[in-house]
Design a protein around this motif. Structure first.
Motif, PDB file in Angstrom:
ATOM      1  N   ALA A   3       0.834  -1.207   0.000  1.00 60.01           N
ATOM      2  CA  ALA A   3       0.000   0.000   0.000  1.00 60.01           C
ATOM      3  C   ALA A   3       0.865   1.251   0.000  1.00 60.01           C
ATOM      4  N   ASN A   4       1.980   1.233   0.762  1.00 64.17           N
ATOM      5  CA  ASN A   4       2.860   2.394   0.822  1.00 64.17           C
ATOM      6  C   ASN A   4       3.498   2.692  -0.533  1.00 64.17           C
ATOM      7  N   GLU A   5       3.913   1.641  -1.266  1.00 60.62           N
ATOM      8  CA  GLU A   5       4.499   1.851  -2.589  1.00 60.62           C
ATOM      9  C   GLU A   5       3.465   2.429  -3.554  1.00 60.62           C
ATOM     10  N   ASP A   6       2.229   1.911  -3.474  1.00 63.00           N
ATOM     11  CA  ASP A   6       1.156   2.445  -4.318  1.00 63.00           C
ATOM     12  C   ASP A   6       0.897   3.911  -3.998  1.00 63.00           C
ATOM     13  N   GLN A   7       0.903   4.236  -2.706  1.00 65.68           N
ATOM     14  CA  GLN A   7       0.669   5.618  -2.289  1.00 65.68           C
ATOM     15  C   GLN A   7       1.781   6.539  -2.781  1.00 65.68           C
ATOM     16  N   GLU A   8       3.026   6.086  -2.681  1.00 63.98           N
ATOM     17  CA  GLU A   8       4.156   6.901  -3.138  1.00 63.98           C
ATOM     18  C   GLU A   8       4.077   7.157  -4.635  1.00 63.98           C
ATOM     19  N   MET A   9       3.725   6.134  -5.400  1.00 59.47           N
ATOM     20  CA  MET A   9       3.610   6.294  -6.851  1.00 59.47           C
ATOM     21  C   MET A   9       2.466   7.257  -7.199  1.00 59.47           C
ATOM     22  N   GLU A  10       1.340   7.118  -6.509  1.00 60.56           N
ATOM     23  CA  GLU A  10       0.213   8.004  -6.790  1.00 60.56           C
ATOM     24  C   GLU A  10       0.532   9.435  -6.380  1.00 60.56           C
ATOM     25  N   LEU A  11       1.247   9.595  -5.267  1.00 60.29           N
ATOM     26  CA  LEU A  11       1.629  10.928  -4.802  1.00 60.29           C
ATOM     27  C   LEU A  11       2.521  11.623  -5.837  1.00 60.29           C
ATOM     28  N   GLU A  12       3.482  10.892  -6.390  1.00 60.13           N
ATOM     29  CA  GLU A  12       4.339  11.455  -7.436  1.00 60.13           C
ATOM     30  C   GLU A  12       3.523  11.856  -8.658  1.00 60.13           C
ATOM     31  N   ALA A  13       2.569  11.009  -9.034  1.00 58.16           N
ATOM     32  CA  ALA A  13       1.729  11.293 -10.195  1.00 58.16           C
ATOM     33  C   ALA A  13       0.877  12.543  -9.949  1.00 58.16           C
ATOM     34  N   LEU A  14       0.280  12.653  -8.750  1.00 55.30           N
ATOM     35  CA  LEU A  14      -0.541  13.816  -8.428  1.00 55.30           C
ATOM     36  C   LEU A  14       0.287  15.095  -8.449  1.00 55.30           C
ATOM     37  N   ARG A  15       1.485  15.026  -7.899  1.00 57.34           N
ATOM     38  CA  ARG A  15       2.359  16.208  -7.888  1.00 57.34           C
ATOM     39  C   ARG A  15       2.685  16.659  -9.307  1.00 57.34           C
ATOM     40  N   SER A  16       2.956  15.698 -10.193  1.00 59.90           N
ATOM     41  CA  SER A  16       3.313  16.074 -11.564  1.00 59.90           C
ATOM     42  C   SER A  16       2.095  16.566 -12.349  1.00 59.90           C
ATOM     43  N   ILE A  17       0.936  15.986 -12.107  1.00 54.09           N
ATOM     44  CA  ILE A  17      -0.271  16.391 -12.834  1.00 54.09           C
ATOM     45  C   ILE A  17      -0.729  17.773 -12.395  1.00 54.09           C
ATOM     46  N   TYR A  18      -0.772  17.993 -11.097  1.00 56.01           N
ATOM     47  CA  TYR A  18      -1.354  19.230 -10.563  1.00 56.01           C
ATOM     48  C   TYR A  18      -0.314  20.273 -10.174  1.00 56.01           C
ATOM     49  N   GLU A  19       0.912  20.138 -10.663  1.00 53.44           N
ATOM     50  CA  GLU A  19       1.946  21.121 -10.363  1.00 53.44           C
ATOM     51  C   GLU A  19       1.527  22.487 -10.907  1.00 53.44           C
ATOM     52  N   GLY A  20       1.450  23.478 -10.030  1.00 48.84           N
ATOM     53  CA  GLY A  20       1.053  24.818 -10.422  1.00 48.84           C
ATOM     54  C   GLY A  20      -0.452  25.039 -10.486  1.00 48.84           C
ATOM     55  N   ASP A  21      -1.243  24.008 -10.228  1.00 52.53           N
ATOM     56  CA  ASP A  21      -2.702  24.144 -10.230  1.00 52.53           C
ATOM     57  C   ASP A  21      -3.147  24.662  -8.875  1.00 52.53           C
ATOM     58  N   GLU A  22      -3.807  25.826  -8.863  1.00 53.56           N
ATOM     59  CA  GLU A  22      -4.211  26.426  -7.589  1.00 53.56           C
ATOM     60  C   GLU A  22      -5.372  25.684  -6.929  1.00 53.56           C
ATOM     61  N   CYS A  23      -6.029  24.791  -7.639  1.00 51.50           N
ATOM     62  CA  CYS A  23      -7.138  24.027  -7.070  1.00 51.50           C
ATOM     63  C   CYS A  23      -6.641  22.886  -6.180  1.00 51.50           C
ATOM     64  N   PHE A  24      -5.445  22.396  -6.440  1.00 45.70           N
ATOM     65  CA  PHE A  24      -4.901  21.255  -5.704  1.00 45.70           C
ATOM     66  C   PHE A  24      -3.928  21.731  -4.636  1.00 45.70           C
ATOM     67  N   LYS A  25      -4.075  21.202  -3.425  1.00 50.23           N
ATOM     68  CA  LYS A  25      -3.168  21.560  -2.337  1.00 50.23           C
ATOM     69  C   LYS A  25      -2.834  20.296  -1.545  1.00 50.23           C
ATOM     70  N   GLU A  26      -1.533  20.073  -1.404  1.00 51.61           N
ATOM     71  CA  GLU A  26      -1.073  18.929  -0.622  1.00 51.61           C
ATOM     72  C   GLU A  26      -0.889  19.393   0.822  1.00 51.61           C
ATOM     73  N   ILE A  27      -1.733  18.916   1.718  1.00 53.59           N
ATOM     74  CA  ILE A  27      -1.685  19.311   3.118  1.00 53.59           C
ATOM     75  C   ILE A  27      -0.586  18.540   3.846  1.00 53.59           C
ATOM     76  N   GLY A  28      -0.467  17.274   3.545  1.00 46.28           N
ATOM     77  CA  GLY A  28       0.549  16.409   4.141  1.00 46.28           C
ATOM     78  C   GLY A  28       0.829  15.272   3.177  1.00 46.28           C
ATOM     79  N   PRO A  29       1.652  14.311   3.594  1.00 45.82           N
ATOM     80  CA  PRO A  29       1.982  13.216   2.666  1.00 45.82           C
ATOM     81  C   PRO A  29       0.779  12.335   2.311  1.00 45.82           C
ATOM     82  N   VAL A  30      -0.264  12.335   3.147  1.00 48.10           N
ATOM     83  CA  VAL A  30      -1.445  11.520   2.846  1.00 48.10           C
ATOM     84  C   VAL A  30      -2.740  12.334   2.948  1.00 48.10           C
TER      85      VAL A  30
END
Length: 184
Positions: A3-30
């Protein structure tokens, strides 16, 4: 994969997709926030999503309790949450954050069709005439006399700027008090 590996991969994908998007905000690692709609839109809402330890095998925690959502009625929030839960169940076991966010964006009108903005009511003592008078006082700007306006215009150039050397009297007074280089 765990589950942790899946979460890390999804987190990287979200960061790359929503980089610079003001609608998305990462509050913490999860923990994430995603705004559906523009800030000025009365039908906009903010989703708080937190992954559990076993996400994506189990559903994430979705909340609409953010202050941004105070104008949304409880019934509308329940409708949105129930529809999002349906999407979570359909995507259980896979990385679903991007799918959830995009589905919510595409279906914003359907989710908010029964939305009537909840407004805070002000309680005033009296007949309400005092509220109108304070509003007028705030709008009133400082009034200048014709003589004051003439003096301002005469001191400035055609661009509204003070001419170079306009404060030469103050410079001379300052130098006379401090002395020049030769006085040492």
């Amino acid at each position: 994969m765990t589950a942790n590996e899946d979460q890390e991969m999804e987190l990287e994908a979200l960061r790359s997709i929503y980089e610079g998007d003001e609608c998305f905000k990462e509050i913490g690692p999860v923990s994430f926030q995603f705004r559906i709609g523009d800030l000025e839109d009365t039908k906009a809402f903010l989703m708080d999503v937190t992954w559990t330890e076993t996400y994506p095998e189990t559903s994430p925690q979705i909340s609409l309790d953010a202050f941004f959502n105070n104008r949304i009625s409880a019934e509308t929030k329940q409708l949105i949450l129930s529809k999002l839960e349906e999407q979570v169940e359909a995507n259980l076991g896979t990385a679903m954050m991007y799918t959830l966010f995009e589905w919510a964006k595409e279906n914003q009108e359907v989710l908010m069709e029964n939305h009537k903005p909840v407004t805070a009511t002000l309680i005033s003592s009296g007949d309400g005439s005092s509220d109108a008078s304070t509003a007028k006082k705030k709008e009133r700007k400082e009034q200048l006399t014709k003589a004051q306006k003439r003096r301002i215009i005469n001191r400035t150039d055609h661009k509204g700027e003070l001419p170079r050397g306009w404060n030469w009297v103050d410079v001379i007074k300052h130098l006379s008090k401090t002395g020049g280089k030769d006085d040492e």
